[in-house]
Design a protein around this motif. Sequence first.
Motif: not given
Length: 100
Positions: A22, A24-25
Amino acid sequence: MTHHPPGTIAPHIPADIYRQAEREGRPIIVVLQAAPAARTAHTYLVPLGLGFATAIGVAGTVAAILALFEFAIHTATLIAGAAGPIGIGGLTFKLTRPKQ
């Protein structure tokens, strides 16, 4: 602001890995296995058929062996009755009882 997953996430995803992804995308891909297909009647009928065929074969074999034994006993009785007493070394054996 923290994003929480909607609903329940898969139990095999540890929370720290989810949080790291979440931050680090990165997307989290959850692979769900499909439920196993229902077993068909063929799956059950083949082993049952083999089991019944084996049981009938064994019963037939036992019946045939018993019939052969019975035939052998009757034959031995007839031969012993016709032969009369048997003498070995001065001892005489009567194989059948006299009919009265």
